[in-house]
Motif scaffolding. Structure first.
Motif, PDB file in Angstrom:
ATOM      1  N   PHE A 269       0.802  -1.217   0.000  1.00  0.00           N
ATOM      2  CA  PHE A 269       0.000   0.000   0.000  1.00  0.00           C
ATOM      3  C   PHE A 269       0.842   1.278   0.000  1.00  0.00           C
ATOM      4  O   PHE A 269       0.380   2.307  -0.468  1.00  0.00           O
ATOM      5  CB  PHE A 269      -0.960   0.014   1.191  1.00  0.00           C
ATOM      6  CG  PHE A 269      -2.100  -0.927   1.036  1.00  0.00           C
ATOM      7  CD1 PHE A 269      -3.309  -0.490   0.496  1.00  0.00           C
ATOM      8  CD2 PHE A 269      -1.977  -2.252   1.376  1.00  0.00           C
ATOM      9  CE1 PHE A 269      -4.359  -1.356   0.325  1.00  0.00           C
ATOM     10  CE2 PHE A 269      -3.032  -3.134   1.219  1.00  0.00           C
ATOM     11  CZ  PHE A 269      -4.227  -2.695   0.684  1.00  0.00           C
ATOM     12  N   SER A 270       2.066   1.216   0.553  1.00  0.00           N
ATOM     13  CA  SER A 270       2.837   2.459   0.633  1.00  0.00           C
ATOM     14  C   SER A 270       3.945   2.512  -0.407  1.00  0.00           C
ATOM     15  O   SER A 270       4.514   3.562  -0.639  1.00  0.00           O
ATOM     16  CB  SER A 270       3.474   2.618   2.018  1.00  0.00           C
ATOM     17  OG  SER A 270       2.500   2.632   3.001  1.00  0.00           O
ATOM     18  N   GLY A 273       1.772   0.088  -4.306  1.00  0.00           N
ATOM     19  CA  GLY A 273       0.459   0.655  -4.596  1.00  0.00           C
ATOM     20  C   GLY A 273       0.521   2.121  -4.948  1.00  0.00           C
ATOM     21  O   GLY A 273      -0.286   2.625  -5.743  1.00  0.00           O
ATOM     22  N   VAL A 274       1.477   2.844  -4.363  1.00  0.00           N
ATOM     23  CA  VAL A 274       1.600   4.273  -4.636  1.00  0.00           C
ATOM     24  C   VAL A 274       2.219   4.488  -6.012  1.00  0.00           C
ATOM     25  O   VAL A 274       1.828   5.390  -6.751  1.00  0.00           O
ATOM     26  CB  VAL A 274       2.490   4.936  -3.549  1.00  0.00           C
ATOM     27  CG1 VAL A 274       2.784   6.378  -3.894  1.00  0.00           C
ATOM     28  CG2 VAL A 274       1.828   4.819  -2.194  1.00  0.00           C
ATOM     29  N   ASP A 277      -0.237   0.884 -10.616  1.00  0.00           N
ATOM     30  CA  ASP A 277      -1.625   0.515 -10.413  1.00  0.00           C
ATOM     31  C   ASP A 277      -1.715  -0.974 -10.120  1.00  0.00           C
ATOM     32  O   ASP A 277      -1.729  -1.801 -11.031  1.00  0.00           O
ATOM     33  CB  ASP A 277      -2.450   0.869 -11.653  1.00  0.00           C
ATOM     34  CG  ASP A 277      -3.927   0.615 -11.401  1.00  0.00           C
ATOM     35  OD1 ASP A 277      -4.288   0.368 -10.228  1.00  0.00           O
ATOM     36  OD2 ASP A 277      -4.705   0.655 -12.364  1.00  0.00           O
ATOM     37  N   ARG A 279      -4.097  -2.641  -9.100  1.00  0.00           N
ATOM     38  CA  ARG A 279      -5.372  -3.276  -9.475  1.00  0.00           C
ATOM     39  C   ARG A 279      -5.263  -3.933 -10.847  1.00  0.00           C
ATOM     40  O   ARG A 279      -6.040  -4.829 -11.174  1.00  0.00           O
ATOM     41  CB  ARG A 279      -6.498  -2.255  -9.454  1.00  0.00           C
ATOM     42  CG  ARG A 279      -6.836  -1.767  -8.061  1.00  0.00           C
ATOM     43  CD  ARG A 279      -8.029  -0.836  -8.073  1.00  0.00           C
ATOM     44  NE  ARG A 279      -8.239  -0.235  -6.765  1.00  0.00           N
ATOM     45  CZ  ARG A 279      -7.612   0.863  -6.354  1.00  0.00           C
ATOM     46  NH1 ARG A 279      -6.751   1.477  -7.153  1.00  0.00           N
ATOM     47  NH2 ARG A 279      -7.859   1.355  -5.159  1.00  0.00           N
ATOM     48  N   VAL A 330      -8.904  -4.551  -0.684  1.00  0.00           N
ATOM     49  CA  VAL A 330      -8.501  -3.202  -1.089  1.00  0.00           C
ATOM     50  C   VAL A 330      -9.667  -2.221  -1.065  1.00  0.00           C
ATOM     51  O   VAL A 330      -9.883  -1.467  -2.010  1.00  0.00           O
ATOM     52  CB  VAL A 330      -7.842  -3.192  -2.491  1.00  0.00           C
ATOM     53  CG1 VAL A 330      -6.988  -1.948  -2.661  1.00  0.00           C
ATOM     54  CG2 VAL A 330      -6.977  -4.426  -2.687  1.00  0.00           C
ATOM     55  N   LEU A 493      -5.371   3.831   1.725  1.00  0.00           N
ATOM     56  CA  LEU A 493      -6.120   3.772   0.467  1.00  0.00           C
ATOM     57  C   LEU A 493      -6.057   5.096  -0.264  1.00  0.00           C
ATOM     58  O   LEU A 493      -6.028   5.146  -1.498  1.00  0.00           O
ATOM     59  CB  LEU A 493      -7.581   3.393   0.741  1.00  0.00           C
ATOM     60  CG  LEU A 493      -7.767   1.963   1.235  1.00  0.00           C
ATOM     61  CD1 LEU A 493      -9.168   1.764   1.760  1.00  0.00           C
ATOM     62  CD2 LEU A 493      -7.482   0.978   0.111  1.00  0.00           C
ATOM     63  N   LEU A 496      -3.151   5.355  -2.580  1.00  0.00           N
ATOM     64  CA  LEU A 496      -3.074   4.421  -3.718  1.00  0.00           C
ATOM     65  C   LEU A 496      -3.254   5.138  -5.038  1.00  0.00           C
ATOM     66  O   LEU A 496      -3.955   6.120  -5.136  1.00  0.00           O
ATOM     67  CB  LEU A 496      -4.157   3.341  -3.590  1.00  0.00           C
ATOM     68  CG  LEU A 496      -3.891   2.197  -2.626  1.00  0.00           C
ATOM     69  CD1 LEU A 496      -4.944   1.129  -2.822  1.00  0.00           C
ATOM     70  CD2 LEU A 496      -2.508   1.609  -2.849  1.00  0.00           C
ATOM     71  N   ARG A 497      -2.609   4.585  -6.013  1.00  0.00           N
ATOM     72  CA  ARG A 497      -2.735   5.142  -7.341  1.00  0.00           C
ATOM     73  C   ARG A 497      -3.977   4.590  -8.021  1.00  0.00           C
ATOM     74  O   ARG A 497      -4.278   3.425  -7.925  1.00  0.00           O
ATOM     75  CB  ARG A 497      -1.521   4.699  -8.135  1.00  0.00           C
ATOM     76  CG  ARG A 497      -1.299   5.407  -9.415  1.00  0.00           C
ATOM     77  CD  ARG A 497       0.010   4.876  -9.973  1.00  0.00           C
ATOM     78  NE  ARG A 497       0.036   5.081 -11.406  1.00  0.00           N
ATOM     79  CZ  ARG A 497       0.922   5.857 -11.982  1.00  0.00           C
ATOM     80  NH1 ARG A 497       1.812   6.491 -11.257  1.00  0.00           N
ATOM     81  NH2 ARG A 497       0.913   5.996 -13.295  1.00  0.00           N
TER      82      ARG A 497
END
Lengths: 497, 491
Positions: A269-270, A273-274, A277, A279, A330, A493, A496-497
């Protein structure tokens, strides 16, 4: 006072580290225990002060030796770290008084000071992983905690502990290697080891080097997943938890896997995720699939265990599945559920394993067949055990219910009704394995093995009762659990990108 | 009635009293007389306190207490409304009578672990009161599970293999259904309605569509396993191994009543009768309830064990209440609520009688009961009244509930429901009247049993006489239950 205040992030690592040294020099059990106790009771104040500071005025950035990041090592404490630091230090503080009698009973006199020394080193490592903002520094602490954990496990009460420690050593080393390979790849891509810095530089590197970055992601995820015992990388855990000294099992089950989960969340997440993407990659899907498998397969295995500690170990694998499931969702409710279950599960598992330790202390066995009627012989111990068991099932009024509620909401937010039923369905299996123990403990006539058993002394009983009470308390007052988890999840969250 | 307590403090006290009693009881472990006195005093004060709430409620007051909001949507809060009041009255008044009976039974049979028994009993009653006065679904769920867990030690009281097995069935069915079906239903309700608070007219919007409403209703009806709708009824006959006062608790005072009460409450205050009827839920629910009523009655016909016959009778009678909901007419909902009270009094009488026969003559089978009525006239007299209540013959309370449900079924032209009621009445008569006939008109056969046993100990006789009288009194003075039941449907 101000001088101390500013240096809290490093003190939380240094205090246990020097404590370990002192305990090693002490050479005798009682002074070593006293040192461990003092350290364990001081640390929560450091963690608490940082948590307060973070909640009041945002993340703390501490530059080691005043070297500015990204060149120097940065200790960076935000709500997530502070939350984990608080958990680890509180577990240490609450369970420590239990150790004296339990360790005195299970470990040879000459080895006892080393036990406390190793515990303090392990604490250093765990707190270090949680406090550092540097990916390689985290590896160093990961190794400190792992190596000391191997020793703690090997100190267990019979020779099988040696094999369990060796098995964990192999698996742990593979995990650590995977992690460091991943960090190496990230360093290759970004030229940095500072987590915030990596996150900032990784994005631009994505276009040309997506394959390397995906490899780094895979290495880190697999490495950390080994440490956190994500199914099917959990095989080291049941043996380690069954054969380690009772108190060590209670402490490790509540902290070691939880800190590894923290590291996973941090990376996903840090950092990754930043920068990219996530997802678009099947990370979440894989985690969710494995988590569900953990919840069902490990729970089913737990049903068929003949040893109480082994059953609880498999239950841990299943419960870790709940945590990673929430991470895989997520979304706000899911991540909150996962994070809050870190605390809730830590508290109840610590209570359960302490109860097992108390039972072993009095009855010298943890085989279910021998424990018939133990409830009548050790009523307070087994009442605490029972309460924590309800937490595992997730009956309303216990903290386990809060976790489940958030997880279910997270699944619904995703539109996955089937998963909602899978979540509640797995607590049914928990009901079966827990019910089996409770039936034996409370309804059967006391067996010969437990004829002499009675509740343990206060120093063992108090931590146990306190943790069991926390299972109920955090089922009603969730400001410090779900409240902080929710704030943290929102922050993660949001980045997040 | 002059109010000694403000409604809010009466509500708080009602919730606390049983738990206070439960925590004081173990102190008198070694002094049985004092221990039993504590039980009686607690039960009597609970009854008194709950009665304090009745007056204000009938004058329109709806006292409530909010304890804590755990996370958004999950609050522990209590509010008195008519249906809960009715259930609270039934539970608290029957607890008092049951306590008198328990003392006679537990001492008469020299049962072990009596302190545990009374403590669990008090906790179970406290949970039932929590269910009765729950303001929202979460609070109801919390106490619903507490009721399951606190009655588990009672069901397994005998601690033998059979009891342990029964306890397993009991826990898996009740906790299982509630965790697997009821909890998702509650979560879904929170997602769809944005609140879990009970509200007249319901909280779920009709716009959800018939299929969603049907699925949700099914989750509730089957998730509330305590209502013992088939095929989730197996726990109830299994739990028959428990001592008779526990059976009475299960069948009349708290457990199954908590189940049908919850279904009724969910139907009226979560879905709303209008929403249910406009989305056409009557048919399938009628079929489920009807099948349970008829099947359970047929099974009851074939049971020789008296308590098992009573257990299947309970399963069948509970589904009358579900049927009352299924008919979806306000008058039938009133009938269903009345039937909760009526069935409670009749069924507890029957169980008291069964336990009385067991205590005095050690008989458990229907076929052994020839001529027992001459030796135990009070017991079998009360049994007869209870049986008439089950069949629904005036002048017993059972008649009223059935009458209103039937009226509702005719109003809505639900002929299936009408047929079910007629057939099941015949079946009820078929499995109860032979017992009465045997008891009074057959000569006892010499089978080696003690022929000279008389009545059971006096507390037992007093208890069953009181509840039998209650069954008849409620027919002649139905004001309290009827006025409450009428308030529920809001018409």
């Amino acid at each position: 006072m101000n001088a101390v205040w500013a240096h809290l992030p490093i003190l939380i690592v240094l205090v246990p580290l020097f404590g370990a040294l002192l305990a090693g020099f002490a050479r005798r059990a009682d002074p070593a225990f006293a040192i461990a106790l003092v350290v364990s009771w001081v640390i929560p104040f450091c963690a608490g002060a940082m948590l307060w500071q973070v909640l009041a005025s945002g993340p703390i950035s501490y530059h080691l030796g005043s070297w500015a990041p990204p060149w120097g090592i940065e200790y960076r404490v935000d709500a997530l770290n502070a939350f984990v630091l608080m958990l680890v230090s509180m577990i240490g503080a609450v369970t420590m008084p239990f150790a004296r009698r339990s360790v005195g009973f299970e470990i040879e006199e000459g080895q006892r000071p080393w036990f406390y020394c190793m515990y303090l080193l392990c604490l250093t490592g765990l707190l270090g992983i949680a406090v550092t903002g540097d990916a390689f520094n985290a590896f160093v602490f990961l190794e400190i905690s792992s190596l000391s954990t191997y020793v703690l496990i090997a100190l267990g009460r019979d020779r099988r502990a040696l094999l369990a420690a060796f098995q964990y050593l192999i698996m742990g080393t593979i995990g650590a290697t995977f992690y460091v390979v991943g960090v190496g790849l990230l360093y290759l891509m970004t030229g940095s080891l500072n987590m915030v810095d990596i996150a900032a530089r990784l994005g631009p590197a994505w276009a040309d080097n997506s394959r390397t970055i995906i490899a780094a992601l895979a290495f880190v995820t697999v490495g950390v997943s080994l440490k956190l015992a994500l199914f099917p990388l959990h095989v080291w855990l049941p043996n380690a938890y069954s054969y380690a000294p009772s108190w060590a099992t209670a402490f490790l089950s509540a902290t070691a896997t939880k800190v590894a989960i923290y590291l996973l969340v941090r990376f996903l997440f840090s950092i990754f995720g930043v920068a990219i993407d996530l997802r678009a990659l099947p990370v979440a899907a894989i985690i969710i699939g494995l988590s569900l498998a953990a919840m069902y397969i490990a729970s089913l295995i737990a049903v068929f265990q003949s040893s109480l500690s082994r059953m609880l170990a498999y239950s841990s694998v299943a419960q870790i599945g709940y945590i990673t499931l929430g991470i895989g969702f997520v979304n706000l409710a899911g991540l909150t559920g996962g994070l809050v279950h870190i605390v809730n599960h830590a508290l109840m598992k610590a209570a359960l394993f302490l109860a097992v330790g108390a039972v072993f202390f009095r009855a010298r066995t943890v085989q279910l067949d021998d424990l018939a009627g133990i409830g009548r012989k050790m009523p307070i111990t087994m009442t605490a055990f029972t309460v924590a068991c309800f937490g595992l099932i997730g009956t309303p009024g216990t903290s386990g219910f809060i976790s489940k509620w958030y997880l279910a909401l997270g699944a619904i937010e995703r539109g996955w009704w089937l998963v909602v039923f899978l979540i509640v369905g797995s607590s049914l299996i928990a009901l079966i394995y827990v019910g089996r123990v409770l039936e034996i403990a409370w309804l059967r006539e006391p067996s010969a093995a437990v004829a002499e058993a009675r509740d343990p002394p206060l120093s063992m009983l108090a931590p146990l009762v306190l943790l069991a009470a926390a299972t109920i308390y955090f089922g009603f007052d969730t400001e410090w659990t779900a409240g902080i988890a929710s704030t943290t999840a929102k922050g993660l969250l949001g980045g997040l990108r | 009635m002059t109010a000694v307590l403000s409604p809010e403090s009466a509500l708080a006290l009602a919730l606390l009293t049983p738990f206070v009693g439960a925590s004081v009881l173990p102190l008198f472990h070694d002094r049985p007389n004092l221990r039993e006195a504590v039980t009686l005093v607690t039960a009597a004060s609970l009854c008194f306190i709950v009665l304090q709430l009745l007056g204000p409620l009938q004058h329109g007051a709806r006292p409530e207490i909010d304890i804590i909001e755990i996370v958004p949507g999950l609050a522990v809060a209590f509010k008195v409304e008519p249906l809960g009041m009715l259930f609270g009255l039934v539970a608290s008044s029957l607890w008092f009578v049951n306590s008198i009976y328990s003392i006679g039974y537990m001492r008469g049979n020299d049962e072990p672990r009596q302190t545990t028994f009374y403590v669990c009993f008090a906790v179970a009653i406290g949970s039932a009161i929590g269910i009765a006065f729950a303001k929202n679904l979460f609070t109801l769920f919390l106490f619903y599970e507490a009721l399951t867990l606190s009655t588990y030690p009672l069901v397994t009281h005998k601690r033998n293999e059979e009891a342990i097995r029964a306890g397993r069935t009991y826990l898996i069915f009740l906790l299982g259904t509630s965790l697997l079906l009821l909890l998702p239903a509650i979560i879904a309700t929170w997602v769809f309605a944005g609140t879990l608070d009970f509200k007249p007219g319901g909280i779920l919007p009709a716009s959800l569509g018939a299929a969603t409403i049907a699925a949700l209703l099914a989750l509730y009806v089957f998730g509330i396993g305590k209502a013992a709708v088939m095929p989730l009824h197996f726990w109830l006959p299994a739990a028959m191994v428990a001592p008779t006062p526990v059976s009475a608790l299960l069948h009349a005072v708290a457990v199954v009543k908590a189940g049908v009460f919850s279904i009724l409450k969910v139907a009226v205050l979560v879905f709303g009768i209008d929403t249910l009827s406009s989305t056409g839920q009557a048919t399938w629910l009628t079929v489920v309830a009807g099948v349970t009523i008829i099947l359970a009655s047929v099974i009851a016909l074939r049971q020789d064990n008296l308590k098992r016959r009573l257990a299947y009778s309970t399963i069948s009678q509970l589904s009358y209440i579900v049927l009352g909901v299924a008919v979806l007419a306000p008058i039938s909902v009133t009938g269903a609520a009345m039937h909760i009270a009526a069935h409670a009094f009749s069924k507890i009488t029957l169980f008291f009688a069964a336990g009385s026969i067991y205590t005095a003559a050690h008989l458990t089978q229907v076929s052994q009961l020839d001529g027992i009525g001459r030796r135990m006239p009070w017991t079998m007299g009360a049994f007869t009244i209870g049986a008439l209540g089950m069949i629904g013959v005036p002048p017993t309370a059972g008649f009223l509930g059935k009458w209103f449900i039937l009226g509702g079924a005719m109003q809505t032209a639900n002929w299936l429901a009408v047929a079910v009621i007629f057939v099941s009445t015949l079946l009820n008569a078929g499995y109860f009247l032979p017992i009465v006939y045997r008891a009074f008109f057959c000569d006892s056969v010499d089978d080696g049993h003690d022929k000279h046993s008389g009545e059971a100990p006096w507390p037992i006789v007093v208890a069953l006489t009181v509840t039998a009288a209650g069954t008849v009194l409620m027919f002649f003075l139905p004001d309290v239950p009827f006025s409450l039941a009428k308030l529920i449907s809001g018409r």
